[in-house]
Design a protein around this motif. Structure first.
Motif, mmCIF file in Angstrom:
data_model
loop_
_atom_site.group_PDB
_atom_site.id
_atom_site.type_symbol
_atom_site.label_atom_id
_atom_site.label_comp_id
_atom_site.label_asym_id
_atom_site.label_seq_id
_atom_site.Cartn_x
_atom_site.Cartn_y
_atom_site.Cartn_z
ATOM 1 N N LEU A 60 -10.725 4.701 -18.960
ATOM 2 C CA LEU A 60 -11.858 5.292 -19.679
ATOM 3 C C LEU A 60 -12.547 6.378 -18.860
ATOM 4 O O LEU A 60 -13.216 7.265 -19.417
ATOM 5 N N PHE A 61 -12.374 6.319 -17.526
ATOM 6 C CA PHE A 61 -13.084 7.250 -16.645
ATOM 7 C C PHE A 61 -12.152 8.154 -15.839
ATOM 8 O O PHE A 61 -12.597 9.147 -15.264
ATOM 9 N N ALA A 62 -10.879 7.802 -15.762
ATOM 10 C CA ALA A 62 -9.940 8.588 -14.966
ATOM 11 C C ALA A 62 -8.549 8.452 -15.574
ATOM 12 O O ALA A 62 -8.362 7.753 -16.580
ATOM 13 N N ASP A 63 -7.552 9.133 -14.969
ATOM 14 C CA ASP A 63 -6.206 9.003 -15.500
ATOM 15 C C ASP A 63 -5.486 7.834 -14.817
ATOM 16 O O ASP A 63 -6.064 7.122 -13.988
ATOM 17 N N TRP A 64 -4.226 7.651 -15.167
ATOM 18 C CA TRP A 64 -3.482 6.483 -14.718
ATOM 19 C C TRP A 64 -3.301 6.433 -13.205
ATOM 20 O O TRP A 64 -3.145 5.352 -12.634
ATOM 21 N N ARG A 65 -3.333 7.566 -12.531
ATOM 22 C CA ARG A 65 -3.139 7.553 -11.070
ATOM 23 C C ARG A 65 -4.267 6.797 -10.367
ATOM 24 O O ARG A 65 -4.069 6.221 -9.287
ATOM 25 N N ALA A 66 -5.429 6.757 -10.979
ATOM 26 C CA ALA A 66 -6.562 6.048 -10.374
ATOM 27 C C ALA A 66 -6.296 4.546 -10.299
ATOM 28 O O ALA A 66 -6.847 3.857 -9.428
ATOM 29 N N ILE A 67 -5.458 4.021 -11.192
ATOM 30 C CA ILE A 67 -5.128 2.595 -11.135
ATOM 31 C C ILE A 67 -4.393 2.285 -9.837
ATOM 32 O O ILE A 67 -4.682 1.297 -9.149
ATOM 33 N N PHE A 68 -3.443 3.135 -9.456
ATOM 34 C CA PHE A 68 -2.710 2.925 -8.214
ATOM 35 C C PHE A 68 -3.615 3.102 -7.001
ATOM 36 O O PHE A 68 -3.473 2.403 -5.991
ATOM 37 N N LEU A 69 -4.549 4.031 -7.096
ATOM 38 C CA LEU A 69 -5.498 4.204 -6.000
ATOM 39 C C LEU A 69 -6.367 2.958 -5.844
ATOM 40 O O LEU A 69 -6.699 2.558 -4.719
ATOM 41 N N SER A 70 -6.700 2.322 -6.956
ATOM 42 C CA SER A 70 -7.492 1.084 -6.873
ATOM 43 C C SER A 70 -6.695 -0.024 -6.195
ATOM 44 O O SER A 70 -7.260 -0.853 -5.477
ATOM 45 N N PHE A 71 -5.364 -0.048 -6.387
ATOM 46 C CA PHE A 71 -4.521 -1.022 -5.698
ATOM 47 C C PHE A 71 -4.590 -0.821 -4.185
ATOM 48 O O PHE A 71 -4.666 -1.781 -3.419
ATOM 49 N N VAL A 72 -4.540 0.443 -3.764
ATOM 50 C CA VAL A 72 -4.613 0.748 -2.326
ATOM 51 C C VAL A 72 -5.941 0.280 -1.752
ATOM 52 O O VAL A 72 -5.987 -0.369 -0.695
ATOM 53 N N MET A 119 0.832 -1.216 0.000
ATOM 54 C CA MET A 119 0.000 0.000 0.000
ATOM 55 C C MET A 119 0.860 1.256 0.000
ATOM 56 O O MET A 119 0.535 2.244 -0.674
ATOM 57 N N LEU A 120 1.969 1.236 0.751
ATOM 58 C CA LEU A 120 2.874 2.387 0.756
ATOM 59 C C LEU A 120 3.431 2.635 -0.641
ATOM 60 O O LEU A 120 3.469 3.784 -1.116
ATOM 61 N N GLY A 121 3.856 1.558 -1.316
ATOM 62 C CA GLY A 121 4.365 1.712 -2.672
ATOM 63 C C GLY A 121 3.304 2.205 -3.635
ATOM 64 O O GLY A 121 3.579 3.028 -4.519
ATOM 65 N N SER A 122 2.070 1.711 -3.490
ATOM 66 C CA SER A 122 0.982 2.155 -4.359
ATOM 67 C C SER A 122 0.676 3.635 -4.156
ATOM 68 O O SER A 122 0.436 4.370 -5.120
ATOM 69 N N LEU A 123 0.701 4.062 -2.898
ATOM 70 C CA LEU A 123 0.462 5.480 -2.611
ATOM 71 C C LEU A 123 1.570 6.361 -3.174
ATOM 72 O O LEU A 123 1.309 7.447 -3.707
ATOM 73 N N LEU A 124 2.821 5.898 -3.042
ATOM 74 C CA LEU A 124 3.935 6.673 -3.581
ATOM 75 C C LEU A 124 3.831 6.783 -5.096
ATOM 76 O O LEU A 124 4.072 7.850 -5.668
ATOM 77 N N SER A 125 3.445 5.704 -5.757
ATOM 78 C CA SER A 125 3.255 5.757 -7.210
ATOM 79 C C SER A 125 2.082 6.666 -7.575
ATOM 80 O O SER A 125 2.128 7.392 -8.569
ATOM 81 N N PHE A 126 1.040 6.656 -6.746
ATOM 82 C CA PHE A 126 -0.134 7.495 -6.979
ATOM 83 C C PHE A 126 0.217 8.979 -6.951
ATOM 84 O O PHE A 126 -0.266 9.757 -7.784
ATOM 85 N N ILE A 127 1.084 9.370 -6.014
ATOM 86 C CA ILE A 127 1.444 10.792 -5.885
ATOM 87 C C ILE A 127 2.767 11.115 -6.567
ATOM 88 O O ILE A 127 3.285 12.223 -6.409
ATOM 89 N N SER A 128 3.340 10.176 -7.310
ATOM 90 C CA SER A 128 4.682 10.360 -7.874
ATOM 91 C C SER A 128 4.778 11.676 -8.642
ATOM 92 O O SER A 128 3.886 12.029 -9.408
#
Length: 407
Positions: A168-180, A95-104
């Motif tokens: 289709l509905f959001a940008d790539w950062r939403a993928i990392f948020l879905s991982f979290v 989750m920490l890695g996913s959050l860091l990628s989300f805010i990269s």
């Protein structure tokens, strides 16, 4: 052997279907983290300022690096501290890695986040198997693991479609948020429904010397080394494919949003081979199937390299798909067999050997996969030639190992 759980028989825990679902999610985090990102690689690279499109491949490669390091650590830790705490630690790091990628904010912070994702996801994947061994035995364990692996096989087929759907509905950062979000759900579910399965009196003191001794045992056995090398060579070619799949499908063949569909077809070829292997291996043997699968890969990859070079470097899509469907079927035959052949002479340290073999195989494949990926030049030739060369190397390693075993 009993078909009942080997743990606390008085506790009313999760039922069979719930156990399968929970364990499948735990073990599938790695595949989901790799494949769901593939449709977004180009967009991520553009937003984070990569200069060379091939640099985007590092988003895949670095996750494997984290996983390689994690594999060798979580097994011994779970033998010392129980099963649940290492899984919690892995989920937390993931989750920490996913959050860091989300805010990269730049490419380097993205790569650090991906490394942490791989390091964290290795924990649930490795320890969940030990958790099953603690609770079940005999036919019940085999039945449960077969269902877990069936779900695990499906994840690579559907993960790119999930990623594409989010885009289709959001940008790539939403993928990392879905991982979290997914990891949080799994963590809470695991906390509420799964008890610790390794009793205190069965735990072993954590020892670095024990880890080093296990590594020495693996590296001093030529059969194990031969099949570790063979697995590393074949998996290196596969990582080369994963690294370049988005570029080849979306850019070279201009498939756009259809990319996940074609990726899924090839992923299912590996899954189908795993099922076929389970039926054939008892009749024909691991070495027989593995040898013929590798030889088939050499012949097909060499022929296809020549064909691609002579036909404008971009063969028709249907021929490309047919080639990789057959090659991936061969790889599906090899994954389980190579691991079992490497483990065969190491039964006295089976748990530690499994972690060491997995880690060494991943380390070998990382460098090779990166070389193949970075050689991508807008054609399929470097990828297919990489399969031909590494298949030949795998065959050489197998012959060397088998000659040693026959002495």
């Amino acid at each position: 052997m009993s078909d009942q759980p080997a743990g606390d028989k008085g506790r009313v825990g999760p039922g069979f279907a719930e156990t399968v679902s929970l364990l499948a999610l735990l073990t599938s985090l790695v595949a989901l983290s790799i494949d769901a990102m593939l449709p977004a690689l180009q967009e991520i690279g553009q937003d984070l300022g990569t200069k060379d499109p091939n640099d985007n491949q590092l988003i895949v490669i670095v996750l494997f690096l984290g996983m390689a390091i994690g594999q060798i650590l979580y097994g011994p830790l779970s033998d010392s501290f129980g099963r649940k705490r290492p899984i919690y630690a892995g989920l937390g790091i993931f989750m920490l890695g996913s959050l860091l990628s989300f805010i990269s904010w730049d490419f380097q912070s993205m790569l650090l986040g991906r490394f942490l994702q791989g390091l964290g996801a290795a924990g649930p994947r490795i320890v969940a198997i030990a958790l099953v061994r603690d609770q079940y035995e005999g036919r019940a364990m085999a039945r449960l693991m077969s269902f877990v692996m069936a779900v695990f096989i499906l994840v690579p087929a559907i993960a790119p479609a999930l990623g594409q759907g989010i885009l289709l509905f959001a940008d790539w950062r939403a993928i990392f948020l879905s991982f979290v979000c997914l990891a949080m759900v799994v963590t809470v579910w695991f906390f509420l429904r799964q008890d610790e399965t390794l009793a205190q009196d069965k735990r072993l003191p954590f020892s670095l010397s024990h880890l080093v001794a296990g590594l020495r045992d693996c590296l001093s056995n030529r059969v194990a080394v031969g099949y570790i090398l063979a697995a590393g060579f074949v998996f290196g070619a596969f990582i080369g494919y994963l690294s370049t799949a988005q570029q080849i499908f979306q850019q070279q063949y201009e498939l756009g949003e259809k990319f996940p569909l074609f990726f899924a077809v090839l992923a299912l070829a590996i899954g189908a081979a795993s099922l076929v292997n389970a039926r054939l291996v008892m009749k024909l043997g691991m070495r027989y199937l593995s040898m013929r699968a590798v030889i088939s890969m050499i012949v097909l990859s060499t022929a296809f390299t020549v064909y691609a070079a002579l036909h404008g470097d971009t063969p028709p899509l249907w021929i490309y798909m047919l080639f990789f469907s057959v090659v991936f079927f061969c790889i599906g035959l090899l994954f389980g067999n190579f691991n079992a052949l490497a483990m065969e002479p190491l039964g006295h340290i089976a748990g530690l050997a499994s972690a060491v073999i997995g880690s060494l195989t991943t380390f070998i494949s990382l460098g090779l996969g990166m070389v193949i990926g970075q050689a991508y030049d807008g054609t399929v030739v470097p990828l297919v030639a990489g399969f031909a060369i590494l298949s030949c190397a795998a065959l050489a390693a197998m012959v060397w190992a088998d000659r040693t075993a026959s002495r």
